[in-house]
Design a protein around this motif. Structure first.
Motif, PDB file in Angstrom:
ATOM      1  N   GLU A  57      45.505 -57.284  32.513  1.00 11.34           N
ATOM      2  CA  GLU A  57      45.292 -55.880  32.629  1.00 11.34           C
ATOM      3  C   GLU A  57      44.350 -55.315  31.535  1.00 11.34           C
ATOM      4  N   ASN A  58      44.094 -55.955  30.553  1.00 14.16           N
ATOM      5  CA  ASN A  58      43.080 -55.291  29.509  1.00 14.16           C
ATOM      6  C   ASN A  58      41.653 -55.203  30.129  1.00 14.16           C
ATOM      7  N   THR A 335      38.547 -56.219  23.544  1.00 17.39           N
ATOM      8  CA  THR A 335      39.772 -55.558  22.914  1.00 17.39           C
ATOM      9  C   THR A 335      39.347 -53.986  23.433  1.00 17.39           C
ATOM     10  N   ARG A 336      40.324 -53.305  23.150  1.00 16.94           N
ATOM     11  CA  ARG A 336      40.426 -51.723  23.400  1.00 16.94           C
ATOM     12  C   ARG A 336      41.754 -51.110  22.904  1.00 16.94           C
TER      13      ARG A 336
END
Length: 336
Positions: A57-58, A335-336
């Motif tokens: 999903e990321n 990463t977010r």
């Protein structure tokens, strides 16, 4: 900032956006949150399926964000090809694929893997076609910064943070040019010494190095194949990672991981001639058909290898300061 438009958000950067690991990494934007399925299954068996789902999903969200914000970072959802160059690695790839059959990775025998990317060193491979995107990392960092500024985030480059304190009213961040006060602070220091001194012993700066070739001609590219433009990594402990750029250069990095005693970091360490010579030798062993191809760029830089944990995060100063450390190259692009 989007969730709370009225909130004042300030970013202080010690040099320039994208100057260090966020702009110099290999450009693999990976869905894995655990640095590979095998590592995730070993360390987080009860949570592994959830971590895999969240990672997918990321990556989908990162891809959507590049479109939403108009970030031209040469995003290509081509996946990665893990290649075996030793006999024992063939069985490891086959076993890893069987253990994680739900991730969509496809095992390739010798003929099949060489049909994807033609190297006489390849004995087998495993291609995960959806789990990784190739990006231009500096353009991604610059594009994210521009998007932040458009919605009101203030960015101050060449402003190293030199000290951190807190009181009942919030957090004080000292810089060489002034003092900032905030209700909350996030530390993103990667390999550089944390402003929370007790965290410093837990990370070790390890230097990684990269070569970039001249653009391949049509004939040179045809000799290698690589029609599907996957990122490639071999499965050795000292491994190489490599990919095609938008203008058909080959970025070739990895293998050496150099630590300097005392956690010392210096600009001079970004260049290491003996490592560049070794990388060039390994490159032409992998692709002998490209003998004579020149290298146009070379660089290095430090990543934060964790000396105690896989990766860790937490808060300090009564919950007002958040930190995350030990993600090596993984945290830069994924990463977010």
């Amino acid at each position: 900032k989007e969730a709370n438009p009225g909130r004042s958000v300030v970013l202080v950067e010690g040099n320039r956006i994208g100057w260090a690991a966020s702009g110099r990494n290999g450009g693999f934007c990976d869905a894995s949150l655990t640095h590979g399925a095998a590592n995730g299954q070993e360390r987080f068996p009860a949570e592994f399926d959830t971590l895999q789902r969240l990672g997918a999903e990321n990556l989908d969200a990162i891809e959507a964000a590049t479109g939403h914000y108009g970030i031209d970072c040469e995003f290509e959802r081509t996946g990665t090809l893990a290649v075996a160059t030793e006999d024992y690695q063939v069985d490891e790839l086959r076993a890893a694929g069987a253990a994680d059959s739900g991730n969509g990775a496809k095992f390739l025998d010798t003929a099949a893997v060489r049909a994807e990317v033609n190297s006489p060193t390849y004995l087998a491979g495993s291609w995960d076609a959806k789990g990784t995107a190739m990006v231009h990392p500096a353009k991604l960092a610059w594009g994210l910064a521009a998007a932040c500024e458009r919605i009101g985030v203030r960015i101050f480059e060449r402003t190293p943070a030199t000290g951190l304190a807190s009181d009942a009213d919030g957090v004080t961040v000292r810089t060489r040019r002034g003092v900032l006060r905030a209700r909350r602070t996030v530390l993103a220091t990667n390999a550089f010494p944390s402003l929370i001194k007790r965290l410093r012993p837990y990370t070790v700066p390890v230097y990684d190095y990269v070569l970039m070739t001249e653009p391949l001609s049509a004939a040179q590219l045809a000799s290698v194949g690589w029609r599907n433009r996957q990122g490639v990594a071999d499965t050795s402990n000292q491994f190489h990672y490599y990919r095609l750029t938008a203008d058909n250069r080959i970025l070739w990095g990895g293998y050496d991981a150099i630590y300097h005693f005392g956690r010392v970091m210096r600009a001079s360490y970004d260049q290491r001639p003996e490592t560049f010579a070794r990388l060039a030798e390994h490159f032409f062993t992998t692709f002998p058909q490209l003998e004579g191809l020149g290298f146009s760029h070379r660089w290095g830089g430090a990543v934060d290898t964790c000396s105690r944990f896989c990766a860790f995060f937490g808060t300090a100063h009564h919950g007002r300061v958040a930190y995350a450390l030990g993600y090596t190259g993984l945290g830069v692009g994924a990463t977010r």
